[in-house]
Enzyme design. Sequence first.
Site, PDB file in Angstrom:
ATOM      1  N   HIS A 178       0.827  -1.199   0.000  1.00 20.70           N
ATOM      2  CA  HIS A 178       0.000   0.000   0.000  1.00 20.70           C
ATOM      3  C   HIS A 178       0.865   1.254   0.000  1.00 20.70           C
ATOM      4  O   HIS A 178       2.046   1.226   0.347  1.00 20.70           O
ATOM      5  CB  HIS A 178      -0.932   0.016   1.220  1.00 20.70           C
ATOM      6  CG  HIS A 178      -0.220   0.123   2.525  1.00 20.70           C
ATOM      7  ND1 HIS A 178       0.480  -0.931   3.091  1.00 20.70           N
ATOM      8  CD2 HIS A 178      -0.084   1.174   3.401  1.00 20.70           C
ATOM      9  CE1 HIS A 178       1.006  -0.546   4.237  1.00 20.70           C
ATOM     10  NE2 HIS A 178       0.694   0.718   4.450  1.00 20.70           N
TER      11      HIS A 178
ATOM     12  N   ASP B 282       0.485   4.995   1.883  1.00 22.32           N
ATOM     13  CA  ASP B 282      -0.249   5.434   3.067  1.00 22.32           C
ATOM     14  C   ASP B 282      -1.423   6.349   2.735  1.00 22.32           C
ATOM     15  O   ASP B 282      -1.271   7.358   2.039  1.00 22.32           O
ATOM     16  CB  ASP B 282       0.695   6.159   4.034  1.00 22.32           C
ATOM     17  CG  ASP B 282       1.619   5.205   4.777  1.00 22.32           C
ATOM     18  OD1 ASP B 282       1.252   4.033   4.954  1.00 22.32           O
ATOM     19  OD2 ASP B 282       2.718   5.653   5.197  1.00 22.32           O
TER      20      ASP B 282
ATOM     21  N   HIS C 249       4.733   0.170   0.175  1.00 19.57           N
ATOM     22  CA  HIS C 249       5.524  -0.594   1.132  1.00 19.57           C
ATOM     23  C   HIS C 249       4.700  -1.739   1.714  1.00 19.57           C
ATOM     24  O   HIS C 249       3.469  -1.765   1.596  1.00 19.57           O
ATOM     25  CB  HIS C 249       6.093   0.299   2.244  1.00 19.57           C
ATOM     26  CG  HIS C 249       5.056   1.059   3.014  1.00 19.57           C
ATOM     27  ND1 HIS C 249       4.466   2.201   2.535  1.00 19.57           N
ATOM     28  CD2 HIS C 249       4.502   0.852   4.244  1.00 19.57           C
ATOM     29  CE1 HIS C 249       3.601   2.666   3.410  1.00 19.57           C
ATOM     30  NE2 HIS C 249       3.596   1.853   4.461  1.00 19.57           N
TER      31      HIS C 249
ATOM     32  N   ARG D   6       4.830   6.159  13.624  1.00 22.34           N
ATOM     33  CA  ARG D   6       4.897   6.814  12.310  1.00 22.34           C
ATOM     34  C   ARG D   6       4.363   8.238  12.378  1.00 22.34           C
ATOM     35  O   ARG D   6       3.317   8.491  12.963  1.00 22.34           O
ATOM     36  CB  ARG D   6       4.066   6.017  11.295  1.00 22.34           C
ATOM     37  CG  ARG D   6       4.242   6.483   9.850  1.00 22.34           C
ATOM     38  CD  ARG D   6       3.286   5.729   8.930  1.00 22.34           C
ATOM     39  NE  ARG D   6       1.929   6.254   8.981  1.00 22.34           N
ATOM     40  CZ  ARG D   6       0.860   5.610   8.528  1.00 22.34           C
ATOM     41  NH1 ARG D   6       0.974   4.399   8.028  1.00 22.34           N
ATOM     42  NH2 ARG D   6      -0.342   6.163   8.595  1.00 22.34           N
TER      43      ARG D   6
END
Length: 304
Positions: A102, A104, A258, A273
């Site tokens: 995906h 983000d 990623h 994150r």
Amino acid sequence: MGDLHPDAGLDLRPVAGRIGAEIRGLRLSGDLGAETLDGLRAALHRHKVIFLRGQDLDDAGQEAFARSLGDPVAHPTQPVATGADFLLELDSARGQRANSWHTDVTFVDAYPQASILRAVTVPEFGGDTIWANTATAYLDLPAPLRGLADQLWALHSNDYDYAASHPEATAERLRYHREVFASTVYETEHPVVRVHPVTGERTLVLGHFVRRFLGLSANESAQLFATLQAYVTRPENTVRWQWRAGDVAIWDNRATQHYAVNDYGDRRRVVRRATIAGDIPAAIDGRRSVTRVKAARQPEAAAA
């Protein structure tokens, strides 16, 4: 030999042929000079993902560094980590294992331009993350397929069949996806090919938030998605990072996908994150992405 950035003096060591570089000898903080920050941005746009080993950042330090790169944004549906302003914590002990390809938050229109991930707790083995370069994936497409991709638009949403894509998910994790991650349902139309606002590269906007291509049936969409996505995830188009506690990875979210590898069993993995506000993607004809649905999920009716 290192790839020395001529302006900022960054010691850049490429990690793979098409994507990824490690920066050595730099300590991240919220007080980096303008020249160093410009060098970091240039490295990010060139290498798509950059890695720094053994940073001593805490939550406040990570947030301060994120602010120096741009305007941080919290996740649109998930809660902020305890004691933080905008960090998202992903803890395997709570079933948070994003083991699918995906980019983000593509279910919103102006999805983040960059993400900054810090390893807090890592298993003694396993738990690597893999990134893919969506700019070189676009260039790899045969000309007829590239011409088709140039015209395509896709519907992205955070409301999807989580159980089908994560068959190992527990009942608790399925409930979390529905009641937290998809508590507000977004549906956004993006061009499959966007123009990067800094580099001018054309990049593919795909990943697991794609529900279908506009104008195509579900079956046609699934087959075409598999074909296009396979170019993104070819091994030669990727880089794999073996985490150590304290490592930081920064990636250009407009030019990558990623995948966090779920191969560490019941051992614990915790990462935090930060994301930096992005722009609304532009297709090659200049049209911009648009959010079609943003609505709080309605509670399920009680069983009769």
